[in-house]
Design a protein around this motif. Structure first.
Motif, PDB file in Angstrom:
ATOM      1  N   LEU A 160      61.765  49.292  38.213  1.00  0.00           N
ATOM      2  CA  LEU A 160      62.498  49.210  39.630  1.00  0.00           C
ATOM      3  C   LEU A 160      63.522  47.936  39.920  1.00  0.00           C
ATOM      4  CD1 LEU A 160      60.204  48.824  43.340  1.00  0.00           C
ATOM      5  CD2 LEU A 160      62.132  47.518  42.593  1.00  0.00           C
ATOM      6  N   ALA A 161      62.411  46.717  39.078  1.00  0.00           N
ATOM      7  CA  ALA A 161      63.567  46.239  39.297  1.00  0.00           C
ATOM      8  C   ALA A 161      64.768  45.991  38.661  1.00  0.00           C
ATOM      9  CB  ALA A 161      62.974  44.846  38.175  1.00  0.00           C
ATOM     10  N   GLU A 162      64.748  46.653  37.087  1.00  0.00           N
ATOM     11  CA  GLU A 162      66.174  46.536  36.161  1.00  0.00           C
ATOM     12  C   GLU A 162      66.897  47.390  37.182  1.00  0.00           C
ATOM     13  OE1 GLU A 162      66.657  45.395  33.747  1.00  0.00           O
ATOM     14  OE2 GLU A 162      64.257  44.449  33.198  1.00  0.00           O
ATOM     15  N   LEU A 163      66.267  48.500  37.634  1.00  0.00           N
ATOM     16  CA  LEU A 163      67.347  50.039  38.105  1.00  0.00           C
ATOM     17  C   LEU A 163      68.078  49.108  39.589  1.00  0.00           C
ATOM     18  CD1 LEU A 163      68.600  52.626  39.119  1.00  0.00           C
ATOM     19  CD2 LEU A 163      66.414  52.236  40.267  1.00  0.00           C
ATOM     20  N   TYR A 164      67.216  48.332  40.252  1.00  0.00           N
ATOM     21  CA  TYR A 164      67.709  48.114  41.620  1.00  0.00           C
ATOM     22  C   TYR A 164      69.161  46.596  40.546  1.00  0.00           C
ATOM     23  CZ  TYR A 164      68.691  45.405  45.492  1.00  0.00           C
ATOM     24  OH  TYR A 164      69.728  45.151  46.879  1.00  0.00           O
ATOM     25  N   ALA A 165      68.753  45.790  39.866  1.00  0.00           N
ATOM     26  CA  ALA A 165      69.402  45.079  38.886  1.00  0.00           C
ATOM     27  C   ALA A 165      70.567  45.924  39.003  1.00  0.00           C
ATOM     28  CB  ALA A 165      68.580  44.219  38.064  1.00  0.00           C
ATOM     29  N   TYR A 166      71.118  46.885  38.163  1.00  0.00           N
ATOM     30  CA  TYR A 166      71.428  47.397  37.724  1.00  0.00           C
ATOM     31  C   TYR A 166      72.749  47.866  38.867  1.00  0.00           C
ATOM     32  CZ  TYR A 166      74.949  50.308  35.478  1.00  0.00           C
ATOM     33  OH  TYR A 166      76.011  50.962  34.908  1.00  0.00           O
ATOM     34  N   PHE A 167      71.913  48.748  39.875  1.00  0.00           N
ATOM     35  CA  PHE A 167      72.229  49.690  40.980  1.00  0.00           C
ATOM     36  C   PHE A 167      73.158  48.307  41.918  1.00  0.00           C
ATOM     37  CE2 PHE A 167      72.554  50.981  45.506  1.00  0.00           C
ATOM     38  CZ  PHE A 167      73.054  51.625  44.792  1.00  0.00           C
ATOM     39  N   SER A 168      72.576  47.168  42.213  1.00  0.00           N
ATOM     40  CA  SER A 168      73.178  45.883  42.916  1.00  0.00           C
ATOM     41  C   SER A 168      74.796  45.745  42.554  1.00  0.00           C
ATOM     42  CB  SER A 168      72.195  45.229  43.175  1.00  0.00           C
ATOM     43  OG  SER A 168      72.090  44.117  42.254  1.00  0.00           O
ATOM     44  N   ARG A 169      74.788  45.499  41.315  1.00  0.00           N
ATOM     45  CA  ARG A 169      75.871  44.891  40.887  1.00  0.00           C
ATOM     46  C   ARG A 169      77.237  46.152  40.524  1.00  0.00           C
ATOM     47  NH1 ARG A 169      74.608  40.002  39.606  1.00  0.00           N
ATOM     48  NH2 ARG A 169      72.573  39.590  39.407  1.00  0.00           N
ATOM     49  N   ALA A 170      76.554  47.290  40.106  1.00  0.00           N
ATOM     50  CA  ALA A 170      77.262  48.115  39.465  1.00  0.00           C
ATOM     51  C   ALA A 170      78.500  48.832  40.794  1.00  0.00           C
ATOM     52  CB  ALA A 170      77.010  49.077  38.996  1.00  0.00           C
TER      53      ALA A 170
END
Length: 232
Positions: A160-170
């Motif tokens: 979840l943390a990795e997905l949010y990190a990528y998603f939020s910046r993408a």
């Protein structure tokens, strides 16, 4: 002058063929793929072409090399394809997924957040503050994202943390768009403090509701705008 059609290289074709076989399950997760000579014969290309194709797939995270033992299947679907699709998502799609991610992250953080992560959330909240007069919007967005990333990291769920990190910046551009649009509500510092307090007090449902209080009004306001534009 007429533009010449793009001609794919043999490496491109080999990458496509190997990736398709991975997606089709020809080689299951964790299995060793055929050797370079075997792949070269199967694909009808040279060993050098196979070697370059495998390097591309290694970089993409689909394969991994084990020294002296060959190449093994690390993933059967290229994560880059999904991430590119996310980066092209609409503002409505972004906010919808953001709702789900932030509510889940807040709920999990309130359930299992260690003291070190709680301190990290508090520090990120203090740095976020409110947007300062004349402050570049990009700076404020970065501080806001740091707070939400701290909550995601405190969830104890690495995926979840990795997905949010990528998603939020993408989709950073969409975050900026939502803040700039005067018709959409701009969550204030108090709304973010409510998330932190619920996590600190170990109240998962309350933490999820506090996160939803930030994202749901944005989603509802955007829906009203879209419906209005469709009827004009």
């Amino acid at each position: 002058m007429l533009a010449l059609p793009y001609k794919r290289s043999l490496v491109d074709i080999a990458v496509e063929n190997i990736a398709k076989r991975l997606a089709d399950g020809d080689w299951p997760l964790g299995a060793r793929i055929p050797t370079e000579p075997e792949l070269a014969e199967q694909l009808g290309v040279s060993r050098n072409t196979v070697r370059e194709a495998v390097r591309v797939l290694l970089y993409a995270g689909l394969l991994e090399v084990r020294q002296g033992d060959g190449s093994y299947v690390r993933a059967t679907v290229n994560p880059g394809d999904a991430m590119r699709a996310i980066s092209r998502a609409s503002l409505r799609e972004h906010l919808e997924v953001r709702c789900m991610l932030e509510e889940s992250a807040a709920r999990l953080a309130a359930s299992r957040c260690p003291e070190a992560d709680l301190s990290a959330i508090a520090d990120a909240l203090a740095r976020r503050g409110e947007r300062l007069p004349q402050e570049p919007l990009e700076n404020f967005i970065e501080r806001d994202l740091e707070f939400h990333l701290a909550v995601a990291n405190a969830s104890g769920n690495q995926a979840l943390a990795e997905l949010y990190a990528y998603f939020s910046r993408a989709v950073r551009q969409h975050v900026q768009q939502s803040i700039l649009d005067e018709a959409l509500p701009d969550p204030d510092l108090a709304a973010h403090q409510a998330i932190y307090e619920a996590i600190r007090q170990r109240r998962p449902d309350e933490a999820a509701r506090a996160a939803a209080a930030i994202t749901r009004p944005l989603l509802e306001a955007l829906d009203r705008l879209l419906n209005r534009s469709n009827t004009d």
